[in-house]
Design a protein around this motif. Structure first.
Motif, PDB file in Angstrom:
ATOM      1  N   PHE A 127       0.827  -1.207   0.000  1.00 15.31           N
ATOM      2  CA  PHE A 127       0.000   0.000   0.000  1.00 15.31           C
ATOM      3  C   PHE A 127       0.866   1.263   0.000  1.00 15.31           C
ATOM      4  O   PHE A 127       0.524   2.257  -0.652  1.00 15.31           O
ATOM      5  N   ALA A 128       1.993   1.227   0.728  1.00 12.36           N
ATOM      6  CA  ALA A 128       2.899   2.377   0.713  1.00 12.36           C
ATOM      7  C   ALA A 128       3.481   2.593  -0.676  1.00 12.36           C
ATOM      8  O   ALA A 128       3.603   3.733  -1.148  1.00 12.36           O
ATOM      9  N   SER A 129       3.813   1.492  -1.346  1.00 13.31           N
ATOM     10  CA  SER A 129       4.312   1.585  -2.717  1.00 13.31           C
ATOM     11  C   SER A 129       3.250   2.171  -3.640  1.00 13.31           C
ATOM     12  O   SER A 129       3.532   3.040  -4.477  1.00 13.31           O
ATOM     13  N   ALA A 130       2.013   1.712  -3.474  1.00 15.28           N
ATOM     14  CA  ALA A 130       0.916   2.250  -4.280  1.00 15.28           C
ATOM     15  C   ALA A 130       0.713   3.736  -3.983  1.00 15.28           C
ATOM     16  O   ALA A 130       0.443   4.533  -4.896  1.00 15.28           O
ATOM     17  N   GLY A 131       0.830   4.135  -2.711  1.00 17.23           N
ATOM     18  CA  GLY A 131       0.717   5.549  -2.354  1.00 17.23           C
ATOM     19  C   GLY A 131       1.769   6.392  -3.048  1.00 17.23           C
ATOM     20  O   GLY A 131       1.487   7.510  -3.505  1.00 17.23           O
ATOM     21  N   ILE A 171       9.887   6.205  11.282  1.00 16.40           N
ATOM     22  CA  ILE A 171       8.763   5.328  10.960  1.00 16.40           C
ATOM     23  C   ILE A 171       8.610   4.241  12.015  1.00 16.40           C
ATOM     24  O   ILE A 171       9.552   3.478  12.294  1.00 16.40           O
ATOM     25  N   ASP A 172       7.441   4.170  12.622  1.00 21.67           N
ATOM     26  CA  ASP A 172       7.133   3.106  13.572  1.00 21.67           C
ATOM     27  C   ASP A 172       5.721   2.561  13.370  1.00 21.67           C
ATOM     28  O   ASP A 172       5.250   1.747  14.165  1.00 21.67           O
ATOM     29  N   GLN A 173       5.051   3.005  12.322  1.00 29.67           N
ATOM     30  CA  GLN A 173       3.702   2.533  12.013  1.00 29.67           C
ATOM     31  C   GLN A 173       3.446   2.724  10.520  1.00 29.67           C
ATOM     32  O   GLN A 173       4.121   3.529   9.865  1.00 29.67           O
ATOM     33  N   PRO A 174       2.486   1.987   9.958  1.00 25.20           N
ATOM     34  CA  PRO A 174       2.243   2.059   8.513  1.00 25.20           C
ATOM     35  C   PRO A 174       1.931   3.460   8.008  1.00 25.20           C
ATOM     36  O   PRO A 174       2.353   3.833   6.913  1.00 25.20           O
ATOM     37  N   SER A 175       1.190   4.258   8.796  1.00 24.79           N
ATOM     38  CA  SER A 175       0.784   5.581   8.313  1.00 24.79           C
ATOM     39  C   SER A 175       1.986   6.478   8.049  1.00 24.79           C
ATOM     40  O   SER A 175       1.997   7.246   7.077  1.00 24.79           O
ATOM     41  N   LEU A 176       3.020   6.389   8.881  1.00 23.10           N
ATOM     42  CA  LEU A 176       4.209   7.212   8.662  1.00 23.10           C
ATOM     43  C   LEU A 176       4.961   6.772   7.408  1.00 23.10           C
ATOM     44  O   LEU A 176       5.507   7.610   6.674  1.00 23.10           O
ATOM     45  N   LEU A 177       5.007   5.465   7.175  1.00 18.42           N
ATOM     46  CA  LEU A 177       5.644   4.985   5.953  1.00 18.42           C
ATOM     47  C   LEU A 177       4.890   5.494   4.726  1.00 18.42           C
ATOM     48  O   LEU A 177       5.504   5.920   3.732  1.00 18.42           O
ATOM     49  N   ILE A 178       3.567   5.466   4.791  1.00 15.61           N
ATOM     50  CA  ILE A 178       2.762   5.961   3.669  1.00 15.61           C
ATOM     51  C   ILE A 178       3.011   7.455   3.462  1.00 15.61           C
ATOM     52  O   ILE A 178       3.144   7.920   2.315  1.00 15.61           O
ATOM     53  N   VAL A 179       3.098   8.235   4.553  1.00 21.02           N
ATOM     54  CA  VAL A 179       3.382   9.668   4.431  1.00 21.02           C
ATOM     55  C   VAL A 179       4.716   9.896   3.738  1.00 21.02           C
ATOM     56  O   VAL A 179       4.836  10.722   2.817  1.00 21.02           O
ATOM     57  N   ALA A 180       5.740   9.163   4.182  1.00 21.22           N
ATOM     58  CA  ALA A 180       7.071   9.313   3.586  1.00 21.22           C
ATOM     59  C   ALA A 180       7.047   8.966   2.103  1.00 21.22           C
ATOM     60  O   ALA A 180       7.615   9.682   1.268  1.00 21.22           O
ATOM     61  N   ARG A 181       6.370   7.878   1.755  1.00 23.72           N
ATOM     62  CA  ARG A 181       6.335   7.447   0.359  1.00 23.72           C
ATOM     63  C   ARG A 181       5.499   8.396  -0.506  1.00 23.72           C
ATOM     64  O   ARG A 181       5.813   8.615  -1.672  1.00 23.72           O
ATOM     65  N   VAL A 182       4.439   8.965   0.066  1.00 27.28           N
ATOM     66  CA  VAL A 182       3.647   9.929  -0.689  1.00 27.28           C
ATOM     67  C   VAL A 182       4.474  11.181  -0.986  1.00 27.28           C
ATOM     68  O   VAL A 182       4.450  11.714  -2.110  1.00 27.28           O
ATOM     69  N   LEU A 183       5.226  11.665   0.006  1.00 27.81           N
ATOM     70  CA  LEU A 183       6.095  12.820  -0.222  1.00 27.81           C
ATOM     71  C   LEU A 183       7.129  12.518  -1.301  1.00 27.81           C
ATOM     72  O   LEU A 183       7.397  13.351  -2.181  1.00 27.81           O
ATOM     73  N   VAL A 220       0.641   6.611  -6.752  1.00 29.63           N
ATOM     74  CA  VAL A 220      -0.556   7.456  -6.897  1.00 29.63           C
ATOM     75  C   VAL A 220      -0.188   8.933  -6.717  1.00 29.63           C
ATOM     76  O   VAL A 220      -0.666   9.814  -7.459  1.00 29.63           O
ATOM     77  N   ALA A 221       0.663   9.230  -5.741  1.00 31.64           N
ATOM     78  CA  ALA A 221       1.109  10.613  -5.536  1.00 31.64           C
ATOM     79  C   ALA A 221       1.879  11.115  -6.756  1.00 31.64           C
ATOM     80  O   ALA A 221       1.726  12.271  -7.174  1.00 31.64           O
ATOM     81  N   ALA A 222       2.704  10.245  -7.335  1.00 32.50           N
ATOM     82  CA  ALA A 222       3.463  10.630  -8.518  1.00 32.50           C
ATOM     83  C   ALA A 222       2.527  10.918  -9.694  1.00 32.50           C
ATOM     84  O   ALA A 222       2.697  11.909 -10.412  1.00 32.50           O
TER      85      ALA A 222
END
Length: 415
Positions: free
Chosen positions: A59-63, A105-117, A66-68
Motif C-alpha cells: 500500500f505504501a508503494s501504491a501511495g 517510521i514506527d507505524q504504517p501511516s508514517l511509511l505511507i506519508v514518507a512514500r507519498v512525499l 498514486v502521488a506521482a
C-alpha cells in the motif's frame, strides 16, 4: 538545444560554468529517485522492529505511485510558467522531507506519508528537472537528453537502494544515517540549482496549467503510446520488486540480508543506462522492438530461475531486463523529444511519466489487496502478464509511427 535556448540561458545570469547546469539537473534528477529507492532495504527493519507487513509495504508503494501520478497530472506543466528552478527546488524539498521521515517510521501511516512525499517529488521531477536537463544538454551526443530523461530514474532508484542496503548491513543506526545523508545531499542540490541560470522565464497561466491535461504534440501520438507502454512494461515490474524484494529474497532465494534484497530490487534497473549508447546506434523503431523483444525473453528467465531458487541466473536475467529497458526507453524517447519546442518539453515528459506511474500504481493497489492471500511468486505472474502485453503494444505502436516523428540516427550510426 537550440540557439534560442542558449541565448535564453545566457540572459538569465548563470553563476556556474556553462556545462554545470546540465550536470546539476541530472544529479538532482538522480537524487530524487535515489531517495525513493532508499527505503526498500529498510523494510525488513520496519517489519522486525515495528511489525509492518507485506500488505503495508504494497500500500505504501501504491501511495508513492498514486502521488506521482497526481503530481504529474496537476503539476506537469507548471515549470513552463514559474520557471524550471522553483519547481525543481519544490521537488527536491519534497524528496528531502520524505527522506527525513524515514528515520521516525514506527507505524504504517508514517511509511505511507514518507512514500507519498517521495512520490510527489518523483512526479514533479520529470517535467521540471527533466525539462531543465534537456534545456541545458550539450548538442552531442544526440542521444544524451533521451538517456537522461528515460533512464535516470532507473539509475537513481537502485543506487539509493544499494547504498541504503550497505548502511543497514554495515553501520549502526542505519535509519538515522540514511535520512541525514539524503537530507544533506538534498540541501546541497537545492543550493546548486539556485546557482544555475533559469532556462524558462516566468509567464502567465500558472493557475490554468494546473487543469489536468495530457500534452501530445501533433504527429507524436503513436510514438507517445510506444514510449509509455514500453515504460509500463518495465516500471510495473519495478513496482513489484519495490514492494516485494525482501519477501522474494527470503522466500525464494533463502536470505534475509538487506543488501541482497536491495540487489534483487536494483538488478533490473542498475544497467538501464548501458542501453542508451546501444540505442544510439539504432533507429528508434529498431531500438524499441529489439529492447522489448529482449525484455520478454529475460522476463521469462526471471520467472523460471526464481521458481528454481537459482540466485545467480535470476540476477543475470534481471540485469538483462535493465539493459533491454534502456535500449527501448532511450530509443522511444529519442523519437519523442527530438525537435520539440522548449514549451512542449515539460508537458510531454509529464504525459510519458504519467503513463509509466499509472502502470505501476494500479497493479500496486491490487497487489496490496491480495498480498495476504497469494505468494509473491504468484503476484509476479500477474505483473509479468501486464509486462508482456505492454511490450507487444509498444512494438506494434512504434511500427505504426510516422517516419517523420523519428529522431535522426546518432552520429556514427547507419541510417
Amino acid at each position: 538545444m537550440t540557439a534560442q535556448d542558449t541565448t535564453r540561458i545566457a540572459s538569465r545570469r548563470p553563476t556556474l560554468p556553462e556545462r554545470a547546469p546540465f550536470i546539476v539537473a541530472t544529479a538532482s534528477f538522480a537524487l530524487v529517485f535515489a531517495s525513493a529507492g532508499a527505503p526498500i532495504p529498510m523494510y525488513h527493519l520496519y517489519r522486525e522492529d515495528n511489525g509492518l507487513t507485506d500488505g503495508d509495504f504494497a500500500f505504501a508503494s501504491a501511495g508513492y505511485f498514486v502521488a506521482a501520478v497526481t503530481s504529474l497530472l496537476l503539476l506537469g506543466r507548471l515549470s513552463n510558467h514559474l520557471g524550471r528552478r522553483p519547481v525543481a527546488i519544490a521537488a527536491l524539498a519534497s524528496a528531502g522531507i520524505g527522506a527525513g521521515t524515514l528515520a521516525f517510521i514506527d507505524q504504517p501511516s508514517l511509511l505511507i506519508v514518507a512514500r507519498v512525499l517521495q512520490g510527489l517529488a518523483a512526479g514533479i521531477a520529470p517535467s521540471a528537472i527533466g525539462a531543465f536537463a534537456i534545456d541545458t544538454a550539450p548538442e552531442r551526443p544526440r542521444w544524451l537528453p533521451a538517456l537522461v530523461t528515460g533512464s535516470t530514474p532507473m539509475l537513481g532508484i537502485p543506487l539509493g537502494a544499494i547504498s541504503a542496503g550497505l548502511v543497514v548491513d554495515l553501520l549502526p543506526h542505519p535509519r538515522a544515517i540514511v535520512s541525514i545523508t539524503l537530507v544533506a545531499l538534498t540541501l546541497l542540490m537545492i543550493v546548486l540549482v539556485l546557482l544555475c541560470g533559469e532556462t524558462m522565464p516566468r509567464s502567465r497561466g500558472a493557475v490554468a496549467s494546473l487543469a489536468p491535461r495530457l500534452h501530445v504534440p501533433a504527429g507524436r501520438g503513436r510514438v507517445l503510446l510506444a514510449t509509455g507502454t514500453a515504460a509500463i512494461a518495465t516500471w510495473s515490474l519495478g513496482a513489484f520488486f519495490q514492494a516485494f524484494a525482501p519477501t522474494v529474497a527470503s522466500e525464494y532465494l533463502g536470505t534475509d540480508d538487506a543488501l541482497i534484497a536491495a540487489c534483487v530490487f536494483s538488478a533490473m534497473m542498475i544497467l538501464n543506462p548501458v542501453g542508451g549508447p546501444l540505442a544510439g546506434k539504432l533507429s528508434p523503431r529498431v531500438g524499441v522492438r529489439l529492447g522489448m523483444g529482449i525484455y520478454m525473453v529475460a522476463l521469462t528467465g526471471i520467472i523460471l530461475t526464481l521458481d528454481a531458487g537459482a540466485i545467480i541466473p535470476f540476477m543475470t536475467a534481471t540485469l538483462v531486463v535493465g539493459i533491454a529497458q534502456g535500449i527501448a526507453s532511450t530509443s522511444a524517447m529519442r523519437a519523442l523529444v527530438t525537435g520539440l519546442e522548449q514549451h512542449e518539453r515539460a508537458g510531454l515528459l509529464a504525459s510519458v511519466y504519467l503513463m509509466s506511474y499509472s502502470g505501476a500504481a494500479l497493479p500496486g493497489l491490487i497487489s496490496g489487496r491480495v498480498a495476504g492471500d497469494l505468494a509473491s511468486g504468484q503476484i509476479l505472474l500477474g505483473y509479468s502478464a501486464l509486462g508482456v502485453l505492454s511490450a507487444i503494444v509498444a512494438m506494434v505502436a512504434i511500427g505504426g509511427a510516422r517516419r517523420t516523428a523519428e529522431a535522426r540516427p546518432a552520429e556514427g550510426s547507419t541510417p
